[in-house]
Design a protein around this motif. Structure first.
Motif, PDB file in Angstrom:
ATOM      1  N   GLN A  81      52.505  73.931  96.160  1.00 29.77           N
ATOM      2  CA  GLN A  81      51.161  73.906  95.599  1.00 29.77           C
ATOM      3  C   GLN A  81      50.322  72.763  96.163  1.00 29.77           C
ATOM      4  N   ARG A  82      50.956  71.629  96.443  1.00 27.06           N
ATOM      5  CA  ARG A  82      50.225  70.442  96.893  1.00 27.06           C
ATOM      6  C   ARG A  82      50.121  70.338  98.418  1.00 27.06           C
ATOM      7  N   LEU A  83      50.749  71.241  99.127  1.00 28.41           N
ATOM      8  CA  LEU A  83      50.797  71.140 100.585  1.00 28.41           C
ATOM      9  C   LEU A  83      49.405  71.070 101.227  1.00 28.41           C
ATOM     10  N   PRO A  84      48.453  71.946 100.892  1.00 23.51           N
ATOM     11  CA  PRO A  84      47.123  71.854 101.531  1.00 23.51           C
ATOM     12  C   PRO A  84      46.423  70.530 101.249  1.00 23.51           C
ATOM     13  N   VAL A  85      46.514  70.056 100.005  1.00 24.71           N
ATOM     14  CA  VAL A  85      45.845  68.802  99.635  1.00 24.71           C
ATOM     15  C   VAL A  85      46.461  67.625 100.378  1.00 24.71           C
ATOM     16  N   GLU A  86      47.797  67.602 100.473  1.00 25.42           N
ATOM     17  CA  GLU A  86      48.473  66.488 101.133  1.00 25.42           C
ATOM     18  C   GLU A  86      48.153  66.449 102.629  1.00 25.42           C
ATOM     19  N   LEU A  87      48.115  67.611 103.276  1.00 25.26           N
ATOM     20  CA  LEU A  87      47.795  67.644 104.704  1.00 25.26           C
ATOM     21  C   LEU A  87      46.354  67.213 104.954  1.00 25.26           C
ATOM     22  N   PHE A  88      45.456  67.648 104.106  1.00 22.96           N
ATOM     23  CA  PHE A  88      44.065  67.215 104.252  1.00 22.96           C
ATOM     24  C   PHE A  88      43.948  65.705 104.076  1.00 22.96           C
ATOM     25  N   ALA A  89      44.732  65.144 103.136  1.00 27.19           N
ATOM     26  CA  ALA A  89      44.703  63.694 102.912  1.00 27.19           C
ATOM     27  C   ALA A  89      45.211  62.944 104.138  1.00 27.19           C
ATOM     28  N   VAL A  90      46.207  63.512 104.830  1.00 31.20           N
ATOM     29  CA  VAL A  90      46.712  62.881 106.052  1.00 31.20           C
ATOM     30  C   VAL A  90      45.630  62.851 107.121  1.00 31.20           C
TER      31      VAL A  90
END
Length: 343
Positions: A232-241
């Motif tokens: 669930q958090r994968l898109p948000v975490e990649l965008f944060a990177v």
């Protein structure tokens, strides 16, 4: 002749008669004592067989006192567990922390402790800690999957600061640098459960730490919950990177050449050629850093996948779709983030 023998041995005969009477007397006395002892044994047997209410009461009281002492011992044990749990969590000894948590929950479920109102607070504490520890484990896992922990700094190589050395240094580094993931996979034993080493910092080896977190989540029975949250958090975490990498590059270059803001993206076509050329090394540095981080993140997900697959195989778990997923979704999101970048 007879008279001669009688005269010669009459004293011995007299003595033997006296001795005989003494022996007979001792035998009679022994028989009397045996009869008395037998009578006493019969009375003792009768007394032991008969029920005495006072003895029964004493036995019941003694058992009650033993139960109370045992109950106090259990309560003292429970009261000492929160401090142990907090200490293990603080030291990031999560496998030991899960053991302490399960011990507390198991003891509190005993029937003799269910009706003790004084334990309601500590019972609520352990129930809350089960949820809290799960959240801590998942957050720690995200910190190491997405390079937010300082212990992840050796998993990727930043590009050289000199524009002329950016390309050559990364090519040379890729040939000479042994990636930490290969070292972990070389010693990874999928058939043996992980054991914590209290003598070393658990985060020193970031991939071993990821394995530790997954093993702890599995021990709690929340492995599927962790995998679901990661997805669930994968898109948000990649965008944060991407956003963090952009900000890091921005800080190294003064205006106007450093900005990758959305406003500059729309103005890019109107910039003079010489300005675009000046921004080229900034763009190159950004892309090298971003791709290096994405590669390190993919390696973290590889370890995540391999450790979960090993646990499923080792413990005979049902291979649900959640636990047996691949890298397709990760790859799609990585491609999407790269395509969305406009400079």
């Amino acid at each position: 002749m007879l008279k001669f023998h009688v005269t010669e041995h009459h004293q011995g005969f007299n003595s033997s008669i006296g001795t005989y009477h003494k022996i007979q007397s001792n035998i009679s006395s022994s028989q009397a004592r045996v009869r008395s002892l037998r009578h006493a044994l019969d009375q003792a047997k009768t007394g032991l067989i008969s029920t005495k209410p006072e003895l029964k009461g004493l036995a019941t009281s003694s058992q009650n006192y033993d139960d109370i002492v045992q109950l106090f011992t259990q309560i003292e044990e429970i009261q000492s567990l929160p401090e142990k749990l907090e200490s293990q969590i603080s030291d990031k000894r999560f496998l030991a922390a899960v053991d302490v948590l399960h011990t507390g929950l198991r003891v509190l479920r005993r029937s003799e402790l269910e009706d003790i109102g004084a334990l309601s607070d500590i019972r609520a504490y352990f129930t809350n800690q089960e949820t809290s520890l799960t959240d801590i484990l998942i957050e720690e896992l995200h910190d190491h999957l997405y390079l937010k922990s300082p212990y992840c700094s050796d998993r990727w190589k930043a590009p050289a600061s000199d524009e002329k050395e950016v390309h050559t240094s990364n090519l040379a580094g890729s040939r000479s640098w042994e990636r930490p993931v290969y070292s972990f996979l070389a010693k990874f034993d999928p058939l043996t459960p992980m054991v914590e080493d209290a003598s070393r910092n658990p985060e020193a080896d970031t991939f071993s730490y990821i394995q530790l977190l997954i093993e702890a989540l599995n021990k709690m029975g929340h492995l599927d919950v962790a995998v679901h949250r990661i997805e669930q958090r994968l898109p948000v975490e990649l965008f944060a990177v991407v956003d963090k990498t952009n900000a890091e590059v921005d800080t190294r270059y003064p205006a106007p050449t450093k900005s990758f803001s959305a406003q500059d993206n729309y103005k890019q076509s109107s910039l003079p050629t010489e300005i675009i050329e000046k921004r080229g090394h900034v763009l190159s540095e950004f892309l090298w850093a971003l791709y290096a981080k994405f590669e390190a993140i993919a390696e973290g997900h590889r370890i995540l996948h391999d450790v979960i697959a090993a646990i499923v195989e080792r413990e005979g778990l049902i291979k649900s779709e959640t636990l047996s997923g691949g890298f397709k979704e990760l790859w799609k999101l990585l491609q999407s983030e790269v395509r969305c970048q406009r400079f």
